[in-house]
Design an enzyme around this catalytic site. Structure first.
Site, PDB file in Angstrom:
ATOM      1  N   GLY A 175       0.758  -1.167   0.181  1.00  0.00           N
ATOM      2  CA  GLY A 175      -0.054  -0.021  -0.179  1.00  0.00           C
ATOM      3  C   GLY A 175       0.700   1.406  -0.143  1.00  0.00           C
ATOM      4  N   ARG A 219      19.102  10.714  -4.968  1.00  0.00           N
ATOM      5  CA  ARG A 219      19.871  11.937  -4.726  1.00  0.00           C
ATOM      6  C   ARG A 219      21.063  11.743  -4.001  1.00  0.00           C
ATOM      7  NH1 ARG A 219      16.392  17.445  -5.520  1.00  0.00           N
ATOM      8  NH2 ARG A 219      15.725  16.900  -7.436  1.00  0.00           N
ATOM      9  N   ARG A 245       0.755  -5.179  -5.082  1.00  0.00           N
ATOM     10  CA  ARG A 245       1.286  -6.597  -4.102  1.00  0.00           C
ATOM     11  C   ARG A 245       1.322  -7.478  -5.028  1.00  0.00           C
ATOM     12  NH1 ARG A 245      -0.861  -4.078   0.673  1.00  0.00           N
ATOM     13  NH2 ARG A 245      -2.648  -2.652   0.361  1.00  0.00           N
ATOM     14  N   GLY A 297       5.703  -1.775   3.454  1.00  0.00           N
ATOM     15  CA  GLY A 297       5.558  -2.438   4.728  1.00  0.00           C
ATOM     16  C   GLY A 297       5.882  -4.007   4.888  1.00  0.00           C
ATOM     17  N   ASP A 298       5.340  -4.592   5.951  1.00  0.00           N
ATOM     18  CA  ASP A 298       5.790  -5.870   6.178  1.00  0.00           C
ATOM     19  C   ASP A 298       6.143  -6.834   5.071  1.00  0.00           C
ATOM     20  OD1 ASP A 298       6.124  -7.552   8.598  1.00  0.00           O
ATOM     21  OD2 ASP A 298       4.836  -8.722   7.585  1.00  0.00           O
ATOM     22  N   SER A 320       6.673  -6.184   2.058  1.00  0.00           N
ATOM     23  CA  SER A 320       8.035  -5.784   1.174  1.00  0.00           C
ATOM     24  C   SER A 320       9.398  -5.922   1.942  1.00  0.00           C
ATOM     25  CB  SER A 320       7.790  -4.095   0.985  1.00  0.00           C
ATOM     26  OG  SER A 320       6.516  -3.833   0.844  1.00  0.00           O
ATOM     27  N   THR A 353       4.347   2.879   5.121  1.00  0.00           N
ATOM     28  CA  THR A 353       3.176   2.449   5.426  1.00  0.00           C
ATOM     29  C   THR A 353       2.421   3.437   6.198  1.00  0.00           C
ATOM     30  OG1 THR A 353       1.789   1.102   6.424  1.00  0.00           O
ATOM     31  CG2 THR A 353       3.985   0.793   7.022  1.00  0.00           C
ATOM     32  N   ASP A 375       0.095   2.635   8.477  1.00  0.00           N
ATOM     33  CA  ASP A 375      -0.323   1.758   9.561  1.00  0.00           C
ATOM     34  C   ASP A 375       0.588   1.692  10.776  1.00  0.00           C
ATOM     35  OD1 ASP A 375      -2.262   0.973   7.839  1.00  0.00           O
ATOM     36  OD2 ASP A 375      -1.400  -0.964   7.134  1.00  0.00           O
ATOM     37  N   ASP A 430       2.748  -0.331  11.790  1.00  0.00           N
ATOM     38  CA  ASP A 430       2.986  -1.496  12.274  1.00  0.00           C
ATOM     39  C   ASP A 430       4.079  -2.093  12.109  1.00  0.00           C
ATOM     40  OD1 ASP A 430       2.800  -1.708   9.513  1.00  0.00           O
ATOM     41  OD2 ASP A 430       1.023  -3.301   9.545  1.00  0.00           O
ATOM     42  N   ARG A 476      -5.084  -1.864   9.463  1.00  0.00           N
ATOM     43  CA  ARG A 476      -4.733  -3.294   9.271  1.00  0.00           C
ATOM     44  C   ARG A 476      -5.031  -3.921  10.622  1.00  0.00           C
ATOM     45  NH1 ARG A 476      -3.200  -5.904   4.526  1.00  0.00           N
ATOM     46  NH2 ARG A 476      -2.224  -3.918   3.996  1.00  0.00           N
ATOM     47  N   GLY A 482      -9.574  14.204  20.705  1.00  0.00           N
ATOM     48  CA  GLY A 482     -10.530  14.126  21.741  1.00  0.00           C
ATOM     49  C   GLY A 482     -11.504  13.151  21.883  1.00  0.00           C
ATOM     50  N   LYS A 511     -22.997  16.376  27.608  1.00  0.00           N
ATOM     51  CA  LYS A 511     -22.194  16.263  26.700  1.00  0.00           C
ATOM     52  C   LYS A 511     -23.058  16.435  25.438  1.00  0.00           C
ATOM     53  CE  LYS A 511     -17.636  14.226  26.601  1.00  0.00           C
ATOM     54  NZ  LYS A 511     -16.745  13.584  25.719  1.00  0.00           N
TER      55      LYS A 511
HETATM   56  O1  F6P Z   1      -1.277  -1.143   4.691  1.00  0.00           O
HETATM   57  C1  F6P Z   1      -2.226   0.028   4.464  1.00  0.00           C
HETATM   58  C2  F6P Z   1      -3.551  -0.251   4.060  1.00  0.00           C
HETATM   59  O2  F6P Z   1      -3.930   1.192   3.737  1.00  0.00           O
HETATM   60  C3  F6P Z   1      -4.449  -0.729   5.514  1.00  0.00           C
HETATM   61  O3  F6P Z   1      -4.354   0.281   6.402  1.00  0.00           O
HETATM   62  C4  F6P Z   1      -5.466  -1.131   4.828  1.00  0.00           C
HETATM   63  O4  F6P Z   1      -5.863  -2.111   5.731  1.00  0.00           O
HETATM   64  C5  F6P Z   1      -5.037  -1.691   3.697  1.00  0.00           C
HETATM   65  O5  F6P Z   1      -3.824  -1.117   3.137  1.00  0.00           O
HETATM   66  C6  F6P Z   1      -6.102  -1.466   2.255  1.00  0.00           C
HETATM   67  O6  F6P Z   1      -5.337  -2.154   1.327  1.00  0.00           O
HETATM   68  P1  F6P Z   1      -5.928  -1.960  -0.237  1.00  0.00           P
HETATM   69  O7  F6P Z   1      -5.364  -0.374  -0.667  1.00  0.00           O
HETATM   70  O8  F6P Z   1      -5.437  -3.005  -1.179  1.00  0.00           O
HETATM   71  O9  F6P Z   1      -7.523  -1.745  -0.426  1.00  0.00           O
END
Ligand code: F6P
Length: 320
Positions: A11, A25, A72, A102-103, A105, A125, A127, A129, A171, A185, A213
Site C-alpha cells: 500500500g 539524490r 502487491r 510495509g511488512d 515488502s 506505510t 499503519d 505497524d 490493518r 479528543g 455532553k
Molecule cells: O497497509 C495500508 C492499508 O491502507 C491498510 O491500512 C488497509 O487495511 C489496506 O492497506 C487497504 O488495502 P488496499 O489499498 O489494497 O485496499
C-alpha cells in the site's frame, strides 16, 4: 555497491516520494548509478527498470502517492519469483536495492538478500505497524487526515447531539485510531490490541449525554471491528442512540505529506544509501527516540510491534 535500484511496494503512503528522492539524490551524490523499478516487485519481475537522475525526482517531495507506483505481487512470494527477481537485478548490473514499503515488502527484501542482492528496507506505510521504528513514513500524515475529518464531524454532531463513529485504517494495528483519537479528543477509541465491551461503551455514552455532553466521537480501528456493526450494537443497547458512521477509507492514504513525514523519509532514504555503501545488507532502517537505527530485517519481520498502552490510558483519562 556501484549501481542500486529503488522500488515502492505494498500500500502506498504519503512521503514515499520524498524517500525515493532521498535515495536517488544521495546515491548520485556518492557517485552511484541509480535505477527506479516501476510497480514494486511485480515491475521487477516484468523488468520494468529505468535509469534515474537528479531531475527524475524533481518536484515530487510534496506529492502523495508514489511516482514509482506500487503493487502487491503474489509471484514474488515464491522462491522461483524471488530467484527470477535477483537474476533480473544482476542482469542489469544492480547489486543493491532499497525497498520502501510495509511488512510484505520487508520479507521480499529479506529473501533477495539471501540470493546475493544487498538490500535495505524503509518503513513506508500509514499503519505504523513495523517493529524497531517508532514511526513509519505516512503515519503522521494519515493521523492528520483523520483528525481533520473528526474536527468537521464534531461540528455537525454537536448541532444534533449525535454519536459519530469513525472507522479508520491500520490493518491489524490500532495506532492510527489511538493517535488520532488522542489528538481529536475522541470519547472512545477501539483498537485490536485492547478488548472492549460495547455495553460499557454505550452506558458511558448515555451517562455522558445525560451529564451535558453534546456529542460523542468513537474512533474504531478497522482491525477492531466495522463501524456499521458497532453502530448497530450501540443502538440495540440504547435505542435513542442513532450513531452516524463515517468510513474514511483511502482518503487516509492520499494528499501532501506532512513536513514530519517528508523529513523522516529524507533522513531514512539517505541513511539507507550510506549503509549500502558501507557494505550493510538485509537491514531495516528506522527511527527510535529520534535516532536513525539499523536492524536485521529478520528481527523486524519476526516481532510484533508493541502497543503503546500508556498513551491509550492517557487518551482514556482525558476523554471523560
Ligand atoms: O497497509 C495500508 C492499508 O491502507 C491498510 O491500512 C488497509 O487495511 C489496506 O492497506 C487497504 O488495502 P488496499 O489499498 O489494497 O485496499
Amino acid at each position: 555497491v556501484k549501481k542500486i535500484a529503488v522500488l515502492t511496494s505494498g500500500g502506498d503512503s504519503q512521503g514515499m516520494n520524498a524517500a525515493v528522492r532521498a535515495v536517488v539524490r544521495s546515491a548520485l551524490y556518492f557517485g552511484l548509478e541509480v535505477c527506479g523499478v516501476q510497480r514494486g516487485y511485480q515491475g521487477l519481475l516484468n523488468e520494468d527498470i529505468f535509469p534515474m537522475d537528479l531531475r527524475s525526482v524533481g518536484d515530487i517531495i510534496q506529492r502523495g502517492g508514489t511516482v514509482l507506483q506500487s503493487a502487491r505481487c503474489k509471484e514474488f512470494m515464491t522462491l522461483e519469483g524471488q530467484q527470477k527477481g535477483a537474476d533480473i537485478l544482476r542482469k542489469h548490473g544492480i547489486d543493491g536495492l532499497v525497498v520502501i514499503g510495509g511488512d510484505g515488502s520487508y520479507q521480499g527484501a529479506n529473501k533477495l538478500s539471501k540470493l546475493g542482492i544487498k538490500t535495505m528496507a524503509l518503513p513506508g506505510t500509514i499503519d505504523n505497524d513495523i517493529s524497531y521504528t517508532d514511526t513509519t513514513i505516512g503515519f503522521d500524515t494519515a493521523v492528520g487526515i483523520v483528525v481533520d475529518a473528526v474536527n468537521k464531524l464534531r461540528d455537525t454532531m454537536s448541532s444534533h447531539e449525535r454519536v459519530s463513529i469513525v472507522e479508520v485504517m491500520g490493518r491489524h494495528c490500532g495506532d492510527i485510531a489511538l493517535h488520532s483519537g488522542l489528538a481529536s479528543g475522541a470519547e472512545t477509541i477501539l483498537v485490536p490490541e485492547v478488548s472492549y465491551d460495547l455495553k460499557e461503551v454505550a452506558d458511558r455514552m448515555h451517562h455522558n449525554f445525560a451529564c451535558g455532553k453534546r456529542h460523542s466521537i468513537v474512533i474504531v480501528a478497522e482491525g477492531a471491528g466495522r463501524g456499521e456493526d458497532i453502530a448497530e450494537q450501540l443502538h440495540i443497547h440504547y435505542p435513542n442512540l442513532e450513531p452516524r458512521v463515517t468510513v474514511l477509507g483511502h482518503i487516509q492514504r492520499g494528499g501532501t505529506p506532512t513536513p514530519r513525514d517528508r523529513n523522516l523519509a529524507s533522513r531514512l532514504g539517505d541513511f539507507a544509501v550510506r549503509k549500502l555503501i558501507e557494505g550493510e545488507s538485509d537491514k531495516a532502517c528506522g527511527v527510535i527516540k529520534g535516532e536513525i537505527v539499523l536492524t536485521d530485517i529478520d528481527k523486524v519481520v519476526n516481532s510484533k510491534k508493541e502497543f503503546d498502552h500508556e498513551t491509550y490510558e492517557l487518551a482514556l483519562r482525558l476523554s471523560q
